[in-house]
Design an enzyme around this catalytic site. Structure first.
Site, short mmCIF file in Angstrom:
data_model
loop_
_atom_site.label_atom_id
_atom_site.label_comp_id
_atom_site.label_asym_id
_atom_site.label_seq_id
_atom_site.Cartn_x
_atom_site.Cartn_y
_atom_site.Cartn_z
N SER A 124 -7.82 -14.39 8.22
CA SER A 124 -9.06 -13.61 8.23
C SER A 124 -9.96 -14.14 9.34
CB SER A 124 -9.76 -13.79 6.88
OG SER A 124 -11.10 -13.32 6.94
N TYR A 137 -12.48 -19.16 -0.31
CA TYR A 137 -11.67 -18.17 0.42
C TYR A 137 -11.66 -18.48 1.92
CZ TYR A 137 -10.25 -13.71 2.48
OH TYR A 137 -9.60 -12.75 3.22
N1 LIG Z 1 -9.68 -6.35 3.13
C1 LIG Z 1 -10.26 -7.16 4.00
O1 LIG Z 1 -11.41 -6.91 4.42
C2 LIG Z 1 -9.55 -8.37 4.53
C3 LIG Z 1 -10.10 -9.02 5.64
C4 LIG Z 1 -9.46 -10.15 6.15
C5 LIG Z 1 -8.30 -10.60 5.57
N2 LIG Z 1 -7.79 -9.95 4.48
C6 LIG Z 1 -6.56 -10.49 3.91
O2 LIG Z 1 -5.56 -9.50 3.92
C7 LIG Z 1 -4.68 -9.69 2.83
C8 LIG Z 1 -4.59 -8.40 2.02
O3 LIG Z 1 -5.90 -8.07 1.59
P1 LIG Z 1 -6.24 -6.64 0.97
O4 LIG Z 1 -7.68 -6.39 1.25
O5 LIG Z 1 -5.22 -5.64 1.35
O6 LIG Z 1 -6.14 -7.00 -0.58
P2 LIG Z 1 -5.90 -6.08 -1.87
O7 LIG Z 1 -6.11 -4.66 -1.57
O8 LIG Z 1 -6.67 -6.74 -2.96
O9 LIG Z 1 -4.37 -6.35 -2.14
C9 LIG Z 1 -3.95 -7.64 -2.43
C10 LIG Z 1 -2.46 -7.63 -2.61
O10 LIG Z 1 -2.05 -8.96 -2.99
C11 LIG Z 1 -1.37 -8.89 -4.23
N3 LIG Z 1 -1.65 -10.06 -5.03
C12 LIG Z 1 -2.87 -10.52 -5.44
N4 LIG Z 1 -2.71 -11.61 -6.21
C13 LIG Z 1 -1.35 -11.84 -6.27
C14 LIG Z 1 -0.57 -12.80 -6.93
N5 LIG Z 1 -1.12 -13.77 -7.69
N6 LIG Z 1 0.78 -12.75 -6.80
C15 LIG Z 1 1.36 -11.77 -6.06
N7 LIG Z 1 0.65 -10.83 -5.41
C16 LIG Z 1 -0.69 -10.86 -5.53
C17 LIG Z 1 -1.91 -7.62 -4.91
O11 LIG Z 1 -0.94 -7.09 -5.79
P3 LIG Z 1 -0.94 -7.23 -7.39
O12 LIG Z 1 -2.38 -7.17 -7.82
O13 LIG Z 1 -0.12 -6.07 -7.82
O14 LIG Z 1 -0.29 -8.54 -7.64
C18 LIG Z 1 -2.05 -6.69 -3.72
O15 LIG Z 1 -0.82 -6.10 -3.41
C19 LIG Z 1 -5.23 -10.87 2.03
O16 LIG Z 1 -4.58 -12.05 2.40
C20 LIG Z 1 -6.68 -10.91 2.45
O17 LIG Z 1 -7.23 -12.20 2.32
C21 LIG Z 1 -8.37 -8.85 3.96
#
Ligand SMILES: NC(=O)c1ccc[n+]([C@@H]2O[C@H](COP(=O)([O-])OP(=O)(O)OC[C@H]3O[C@@H](n4cnc5c(N)ncnc54)[C@H](OP(=O)(O)O)[C@@H]3O)[C@@H](O)[C@H]2O)c1
Length: 233
Positions: A124, A137
């Site tokens: 991130s 985080y």
């Molecule tokens: N969205 C943003 O603004 C943003 C910005 C920078 C970085 N990121 C990073 O990008 C990545 C994806 O983020 P996102 O926004 O797409 O998140 P999201 O929509 O919340 O999706 C998170 C994914 O991770 C899975 N997950 C969560 N806890 C888990 C666990 N204990 N075991 C296995 N799978 C798990 C969830 O699936 P289940 O709930 O089905 O397990 C889901 O598929 C993350 O690493 C996040 O830190 C996001």
């Protein structure tokens, strides 16, 4: 592909499948994964696993013994609020998922990775400058970025490409940054398109998707640390 049931991970799975990859999708929610499998069609599989637990992590690491050419460590979670006011257990679970799982799966993947393979660790922009209210985080993402940078160097001679993908605010269901201007928010598809281009061109060790995010990250990096952290706070 971890965290494939939603957000950036689902976009990765969809776009990798469209690019001809055979995808193994990992997450906890089986119904979401089943829906993804239907959308992707034949030739892909899924694994239900909680990567914050030892059992889920072991099952996923074991699966990586197969001949995979790309691992995307995308699953991640955040805990919002002042550190001292939030549950320690929740913070430790975030560290298990964001750090321990990334290290464990990277190790399992690299054990058998062949030249030409790639490892993408989703970090991130908060890994560069931490945001108050997202302290644990931000620290886990600093860990992921730093870890990926050293792996990038270590694996280069072997022909395995390692990349820390550092998105800014991305429109997913877990994203709560309602104070962020719309022009700064990317779609998961924007982020993944940039990541796949970076894998193809062997860019790295860090890639920040989106010109606005890249400029903001560069400018923030020039500020005194206390100013940068206060601004984000
Ligand atoms: N969205 C943003 O603004 C943003 C910005 C920078 C970085 N990121 C990073 O990008 C990545 C994806 O983020 P996102 O926004 O797409 O998140 P999201 O929509 O919340 O999706 C998170 C994914 O991770 C899975 N997950 C969560 N806890 C888990 C666990 N204990 N075991 C296995 N799978 C798990 C969830 O699936 P289940 O709930 O089905 O397990 C889901 O598929 C993350 O690493 C996040 O830190 C996001």
């Amino acid at each position: 592909m971890t965290g494939a049931s939603a957000g950036i991970g689902r976009a990765f799975a969809t776009m990798l499948a469209a690019a001809g990859y055979s995808v193994t999708a990992v997450a906890r929610r089986e119904d979401r994964l089943a829906d993804l499998m239907t959308a992707l069609g034949p030739g892909h599989d899924h694994l239900v696993a909680d990567l914050a637990t030892a059992d889920g992590l072991r099952a996923t690491a074991d699966r990586l013994a197969g001949p995979y050419t790309l691992l995307v460590n995308n699953a991640g979670a955040a805990i919002h609020g002042g550190f001292a006011e939030t549950s320690l257990e929740d913070s430790l679970a975030v560290m298990d998922l964001n750090c321990r799982a990334v290290v464990t799966l990277a190790h399992a993947f690299l054990a058998g990775a062949r030249p030409g393979s790639a490892l993408v660790n989703v970090s991130s922009t908060l890994g560069f400058t931490p945001k108050p209210g997202l302290g644990v985080y931000s620290a886990t993402k600093a860990f992921v970025t730093s870890f990926s940078e050293t792996l990038w160097h270590e694996q280069k001679a072997r022909g395995v490409h390692v990349l820390a993908l550092c998105p800014g605010v991305t429109a997913t269901e877990s994203q709560r940054a309602s104070d962020v201007p719309a022009w700064l928010v990317q779609t998961p598809e924007d982020v993944v398109a940039r990541a796949l281009r970076a894998v193809h061109r062997r860019e790295g060790p860090t890639v920040v998707p989106g010109r606005h995010n890249a400029v903001l990250t560069a400018v923030t990096g020039l500020l005194p640390r206390r100013t940068a952290v206060s601004l984000l706070g």
